[in-house]
Design a protein around this motif. Structure first.
Motif, short mmCIF file in Angstrom:
data_model
loop_
_atom_site.label_atom_id
_atom_site.label_comp_id
_atom_site.label_asym_id
_atom_site.label_seq_id
_atom_site.Cartn_x
_atom_site.Cartn_y
_atom_site.Cartn_z
N UNK A 5 0.56 11.71 -4.23
CA UNK A 5 1.81 11.03 -4.44
C UNK A 5 2.08 10.21 -5.74
N UNK A 6 1.16 9.78 -6.22
CA UNK A 6 1.15 8.82 -7.67
C UNK A 6 1.37 9.89 -8.48
N UNK A 7 0.79 11.19 -8.53
CA UNK A 7 0.94 12.09 -9.72
C UNK A 7 2.14 12.72 -9.47
N UNK A 8 2.75 12.79 -8.38
CA UNK A 8 3.85 13.49 -8.08
C UNK A 8 5.33 12.60 -8.69
N UNK A 9 5.00 11.31 -8.15
CA UNK A 9 6.02 10.34 -8.77
C UNK A 9 6.01 10.17 -10.33
N UNK A 10 4.87 9.84 -10.67
CA UNK A 10 4.84 9.21 -11.93
C UNK A 10 4.11 10.23 -12.88
N UNK A 11 3.73 11.35 -12.77
CA UNK A 11 3.08 12.32 -13.68
C UNK A 11 1.93 11.85 -14.35
N UNK A 12 1.75 12.25 -15.72
CA UNK A 12 0.70 11.31 -16.61
C UNK A 12 1.05 10.09 -16.89
N UNK A 13 1.77 9.25 -16.44
CA UNK A 13 2.08 8.26 -16.91
C UNK A 13 1.01 7.12 -17.05
N UNK A 14 0.14 7.36 -15.92
CA UNK A 14 -1.13 6.65 -15.16
C UNK A 14 -2.37 7.48 -15.04
N UNK A 15 -3.54 7.00 -15.39
CA UNK A 15 -4.72 7.68 -14.97
C UNK A 15 -4.99 7.13 -13.45
N UNK A 16 -5.13 8.17 -12.64
CA UNK A 16 -5.28 7.66 -11.00
C UNK A 16 -6.54 8.44 -10.66
N UNK A 17 -7.35 7.65 -10.00
CA UNK A 17 -8.61 8.28 -9.14
C UNK A 17 -8.62 7.46 -7.91
N UNK A 18 -8.52 8.42 -6.80
CA UNK A 18 -8.82 8.00 -5.48
C UNK A 18 -10.12 7.94 -5.19
N UNK A 19 -10.50 6.66 -4.54
CA UNK A 19 -12.01 6.41 -4.15
C UNK A 19 -11.77 5.84 -2.96
N UNK A 20 -13.02 5.63 -2.11
CA UNK A 20 -13.21 4.91 -0.76
C UNK A 20 -14.52 4.58 -0.63
N UNK A 21 -14.72 3.93 0.53
CA UNK A 21 -15.88 3.01 0.68
C UNK A 21 -17.05 4.10 0.94
N UNK A 22 -16.80 5.22 1.42
CA UNK A 22 -17.59 6.15 1.65
C UNK A 22 -16.97 7.76 1.25
#
Length: 133
Positions: A5-22
């Motif tokens: 969703x972040x990449x769709x809305x804001x493109x390359x405006x920010x570096x995004x990495x999804x991560x979780x507890x596991x």
């Protein structure tokens, strides 16, 4: 789902990495389906754990913000970043896993979670970039 969703809305405006507890590795099929409805392709997406990010060279101190979508991920983020200066925000989002029995009921729960995340992003980061809407 949030990274897509972040990449769709804001493109390359920010570096995004999804991560979780596991590390769940494979993205849930219902997440793939409800994101595809918005033109977001998640089928090749893989999530990482916080520990894997660190092992693979992603220094958490280089990020400006961690958005936690569960109390467990908020606790983990606070623990891992206790020596770093970065913001951690908790966004209470519906956890759609395990909700609904029939396929359509499950998809409805996932759509609700997707839309909650999208609304939080728009509230926090403003209007989307034109070419990605």
């Amino acid at each position: 789902m949030a990274e897509g969703l972040m990449k769709k809305l804001y493109g390359q405006k920010a570096y995004v990495q999804s991560a979780g507890v596991k590390n769940d590795m494979e993205v849930d099929g219902f997440s793939i389906a409800v994101c595809r409805e918005l033109g977001i392709e998640l089928s090749r997406h893989r999530s990482r754990s916080f520990e894997e990010m660190q092992l693979w060279g992603d220094d958490l101190s280089q990020f400006d913000l961690i958005v936690a979508l569960s109390p467990a991920s908020q606790r983990m983020a606070l623990e891992l970043t206790r020596f770093h200066h970065l913001d951690i925000e908790y966004w209470p989002i519906l956890d759609p896993t395990g909700l609904g029995e029939a396929r359509e009921a499950k998809l409805s729960a996932y759509r609700q979670a997707r839309d909650q995340i999208r609304t939080k992003m728009l509230d926090r980061f403003g209007p989307p970039i034109e070419e990605n809407t």
